[in-house]
Design an enzyme around this catalytic site. Structure first.
Site, PDB file in Angstrom:
ATOM      1  N   LEU A 391       0.822  -1.209   0.000  1.00  0.00           N
ATOM      2  CA  LEU A 391       0.000   0.000   0.000  1.00  0.00           C
ATOM      3  C   LEU A 391       0.855   1.258   0.000  1.00  0.00           C
ATOM      4  CD1 LEU A 391      -2.673  -1.058   2.650  1.00  0.00           C
ATOM      5  CD2 LEU A 391      -3.003  -0.922   0.181  1.00  0.00           C
ATOM      6  N   GLY A 394       7.475   3.970   3.648  1.00  0.00           N
ATOM      7  CA  GLY A 394       7.838   5.174   4.377  1.00  0.00           C
ATOM      8  C   GLY A 394       9.164   4.986   5.081  1.00  0.00           C
ATOM      9  N   GLN A 396       9.706   4.371   8.146  1.00  0.00           N
ATOM     10  CA  GLN A 396       9.716   3.325   9.170  1.00  0.00           C
ATOM     11  C   GLN A 396       9.548   1.931   8.592  1.00  0.00           C
ATOM     12  OE1 GLN A 396       6.933   4.184  12.271  1.00  0.00           O
ATOM     13  NE2 GLN A 396       7.712   6.234  12.618  1.00  0.00           N
ATOM     14  N   GLY A 397       8.997   1.788   7.385  1.00  0.00           N
ATOM     15  CA  GLY A 397       8.816   0.455   6.832  1.00  0.00           C
ATOM     16  C   GLY A 397       7.794   0.438   5.713  1.00  0.00           C
ATOM     17  N   THR A 398       7.269  -0.759   5.427  1.00  0.00           N
ATOM     18  CA  THR A 398       6.343  -0.977   4.319  1.00  0.00           C
ATOM     19  C   THR A 398       4.996  -1.441   4.870  1.00  0.00           C
ATOM     20  OG1 THR A 398       8.208  -1.637   2.933  1.00  0.00           O
ATOM     21  CG2 THR A 398       6.013  -2.209   2.142  1.00  0.00           C
ATOM     22  N   VAL A 399       3.907  -0.952   4.260  1.00  0.00           N
ATOM     23  CA  VAL A 399       2.559  -1.336   4.677  1.00  0.00           C
ATOM     24  C   VAL A 399       1.935  -2.200   3.582  1.00  0.00           C
ATOM     25  CG1 VAL A 399       0.275  -0.531   5.361  1.00  0.00           C
ATOM     26  CG2 VAL A 399       2.303   0.775   6.017  1.00  0.00           C
ATOM     27  N   LYS A 413       1.821  -3.382   8.922  1.00  0.00           N
ATOM     28  CA  LYS A 413       3.010  -2.531   8.863  1.00  0.00           C
ATOM     29  C   LYS A 413       4.240  -3.355   9.245  1.00  0.00           C
ATOM     30  CE  LYS A 413       4.709   1.895  10.689  1.00  0.00           C
ATOM     31  NZ  LYS A 413       4.364   3.015  11.603  1.00  0.00           N
ATOM     32  N   ASP A 510       4.098  14.492  14.208  1.00  0.00           N
ATOM     33  CA  ASP A 510       4.343  14.384  12.766  1.00  0.00           C
ATOM     34  C   ASP A 510       3.034  14.610  12.002  1.00  0.00           C
ATOM     35  OD1 ASP A 510       5.822  14.108  10.485  1.00  0.00           O
ATOM     36  OD2 ASP A 510       5.902  11.924  10.526  1.00  0.00           O
TER      37      ASP A 510
END
Length: 698
Positions: A391, A394, A396-399, A413, A510
């Site tokens: 989806l 970012g 921090q990681g992948t969704v 996530k 954020d």
């Protein structure tokens, strides 16, 4: 079996490839004492293309196209060490210098090998390029060893962003600095982290410092070498993948992908030369196998075969098969036991971290409303974390999008890696979301603690982010004035809840349009609480390392490192500006690049040019008095003095009042239309007699 493997590893370390395998034939092999390794080369025909051309001047190699001196080439690490200028030596605040321009090249300033370093005191050092930035703050030295590794006194340091190919370096002298420190030299530069750790830097004397550049080769060059990624020696370079997200066309993105190549284990040589990775004959080492076995070399490895014994072969055929089956069964059971123990240890580790959170209640899952998922059901739900299920990606990681056995759609996530900082963000997000129950905050469904990196599972929000609808063409669902106002109200209510109504006040830290999701009915959902913080009720701020998204950052927070509830208000004010203008938080005006939307808006308001910068949808459909009211509200939110900004509760009340007026106006219009309809019917029933005459006759 363990001994031969250890010996093989030692052999691979000791063996060094011959020069014929790493340097292009009939080409200069050195410049001074530094070996020149293909795809780099000196002279026509000795380098891959112009980016890799090397000039040898005074026995020192220089990259010809960008004129940087090379201190070392590394094929194995795909890096080069270059001399790069020191920026802002003895200059006044606000001046800046540009880095070497690596755009469109196969070179990147290494995120892992370099740091941003500032020398001096009472200043903010930062680098930026468009929306990418990094910075740090230095206070004055008071007492202690001034030659010690930088601890934020007389100097500061910070990680640089991924995919950096160009930047401006500058300083901003902080308020309260005395005349003595104002005259001191201030330096800011990107530098090899190892060089700083070794304390080889000498403030004020260095004109250039060593900088690590990651490098690879472009798609087109890979094809020219007749090398493909299927040869298994080359992979797409992750930094380049992120850098090319902004490519204007898919063809451009494909051609500009950068690949890095390394000879796999069992091979040696130069992977950038055709057939440059040659198999190592490990069997030349006569001690690699035991005396009772014979070594046989295979491509990329070797095998130790037992020497045949006729008696044993006959006996083995008769008795070996049952034993082999038992051995395989035992190995399989052992594998299952080891895997279970590993999963148990992972759970224990993450649960201990979770239990350290003072505000988190655990019973079976990730919180008092969470569920503990197992790795098998998530693997099945995401089709083994298939790339087609992604989806978004970012910092921090992948969704991933997933579907559970009961048909429920979820979002999973998956962090990139789990170091101490990432684990802290993972635990923090669980702790924060476990305290929140609000219709406009994305809901945490649970987590999975059985994997190498713990996973977070959220409700699936199908319609993407507000950022996509504001800054990308979307004709299917244009953002009307009413919808923009509705989104603003919903986000304001969520932030007001976090600040004032949660069990403990929560600072999001954020707030931006990319963290505002839209559900199936286009209702706003605030997301991404990895950097959020809970605070005590009597606490006014949190002091942290400055982090966030350039364009949304509160200027006071950037200078003081103190984040308050008014810092969230500032970020929300920028989101309001995006809704009003349709502009990104960092914009370009004429020849000026990297201008903040907040500053541009304030200038427009002062010059009474508000309606010149509005989004056409807002200008066409919005009521003038409503637009002006929200513009003034946004102006108060982005006030540079945090004390003069309103609280989120007050912001929400103003927006709700505008929305209520809008609804009342809609109800009045509906009532008017109904009355007109009744009057028309009465008129027609009396054969055209006026309403007043008809009622008079009665």
């Amino acid at each position: 079996m363990i001994l031969p493997i250890i010996m093989l590893f030692q052999l691979m370390v000791v063996l060094s490839p011959s020069s014929s395998l790493i340097i292009k034939p009939d080409c200069p092999t050195k410049c001074g004492e530094i070996p020149i390794l293909f795809p780099f080369g000196i002279g026509v025909g000795c380098y891959l293309d112009d980016w890799y051309a090397v000039n040898c001047r005074s026995s020192k190699p220089f990259l010809a196209k960008i004129d940087l001196q090379v201190l070392n080439f590394s094929l194995e690490a795909n890096t080069i060490l270059v001399n790069h200028p020191v920026f802002n030596t003895c200059v006044s605040a606000g001046d800046s210098k540009e880095s070497a321009n690596l755009e469109n090249s196969p070179f990147f300033f290494s995120h892992t090998g370099n740091i941003l370093f500032g020398q001096g005191c009472y200043f903010v050092a930062f680098i930026r390029h468009y929306e990418t930035f990094a910075g740090c703050f230095s206070s004055c030295y008071i007492e202690g060893d001034p030659t010690a590794v930088c601890l934020g006194i007389n100097c500061c340091q910070s990680r640089i962003p991924l995919s950096l190919q160009r930047f401006d370096a500058s300083i901003d002298i902080t308020t309260g600095e005395d005349d003595t420190t104002r005259k001191d030299c201030k330096l800011v530069f990107v530098v090899q982290e190892e060089w700083i750790v070794r304390k080889e830097w000498n403030p004020g004397n260095s004109k250039a410092v060593p900088v690590v550049l990651d490098w690879g080769i472009h798609n087109s060059s890979l094809r020219r070498l007749n090398i493909t990624t299927s040869t298994s020696h080359c992979n797409v370079f992750t930094n380049a993948t992120f850098a090319n997200k902004s490519s204007s066309t898919s063809t451009t993105a494909s051609n500009s992908l950068v690949h890095q190549c390394n000879c796999k284990g069992g091979f040696q040589g130069n992977p950038y030369l055709l057939h440059g990775c040659q198999d190592i004959d490990e069997c030349k080492n006569t001690s690699i196998c035991s005396p009772k076995t014979t070594c046989r070399n295979v491509i990329g490895s070797y095998k130790c075969h037992p020497r045949p014994n006729t008696t044993l072969v006959i006996l083995g055929v008769a008795t070996g098969l049952p034993s082999l089956l038992l051995l395989l069964l035992g190995a399989w059971r052992l594998h299952i036991i080891i895997k279970r123990r590993k999963n148990t240890k992972l759970k224990e580790k993450y649960f201990k971290c979770l239990l350290m959170q003072p505000h988190l209640t655990l019973y079976d899952g990730c919180g008092d409303r969470g569920r503990l998922f197992n790795s098998k059901e998530l693997d099945k739900a995401t089709n083994h974390f298939n790339v087609n299920r992604i989806l978004g990606r970012g910092g921090q990681g992948t969704v991933y999008k997933g579907m559970l056995a009961d048909g429920k759609i979820i979002a999973v996530k998956k962090p990139k890696a789990i170091d101490e900082r990432k684990l802290e963000e993972f635990i923090n997000e669980i702790a924060i979301l476990s305290q929140i129950n609000h219709r406009n905050v994305v809901k945490l469904l649970g987590c999975c603690l059985e994997t190498e990196v713990p996973l977070l599972i959220y409700e699936f929000i199908p319609n993407g982010t507000l950022y996509q609808y504001l800054h990308a063409q979307n004709e299917e669902f244009p953002l009307t004035w009413e919808r923009r106002l509705q989104i603003a109200v919903e986000v304001a209510e969520a932030l007001s809840y976090l600040h004032s109504a949660a069990s403990l006040p929560i600072y999001h830290r954020d707030v931006k349009s990319a963290n505002i999701l839209l559900d199936d009915k286009y209702r706003a959902k605030v997301a991404d609480f990895g950097t959020s913080r809970s605070i005590a009720i009597d606490q006014t701020h949190v002091t942290t390392k400055v982090q966030g998204t350039f364009g949304y950052l509160d200027p006071e927070y950037f200078q003081s490192s103190q984040f308050t509830d008014k810092s969230d208000v500032y970020s929300f004010g920028v989101v309001l500006l995006e809704l009003l203008t349709g502009q990104k938080p960092i914009i370009s005006i004429g020849l000026e690049e990297g201008i903040s939307l907040a500053n541009h808006f304030m200038v427009s308001m002062e010059e009474d040019n508000l309606f010149d910068i509005l989004d056409p949808q807002v200008k066409q459909l919005g009521k003038k008095e409503e637009i002006v009211t929200i513009a003034n509200l946004a102006k108060s939110c982005i006030n540079t003095n945090g004390k003069k900004r309103p609280m989120m509760k007050e912001v929400a009340m103003v927006l709700e009042g505008i929305q209520a007026t809008q609804k009342d106006r809609g109800n009045v219009q509906q009532d008017y239309e109904e009355v007109e309809h009744e009057r028309t019917e009465i008129t027609e029933s009396w054969g055209g007699v006026s309403t007043s005459t008809a009622w008079g006759a009665i």
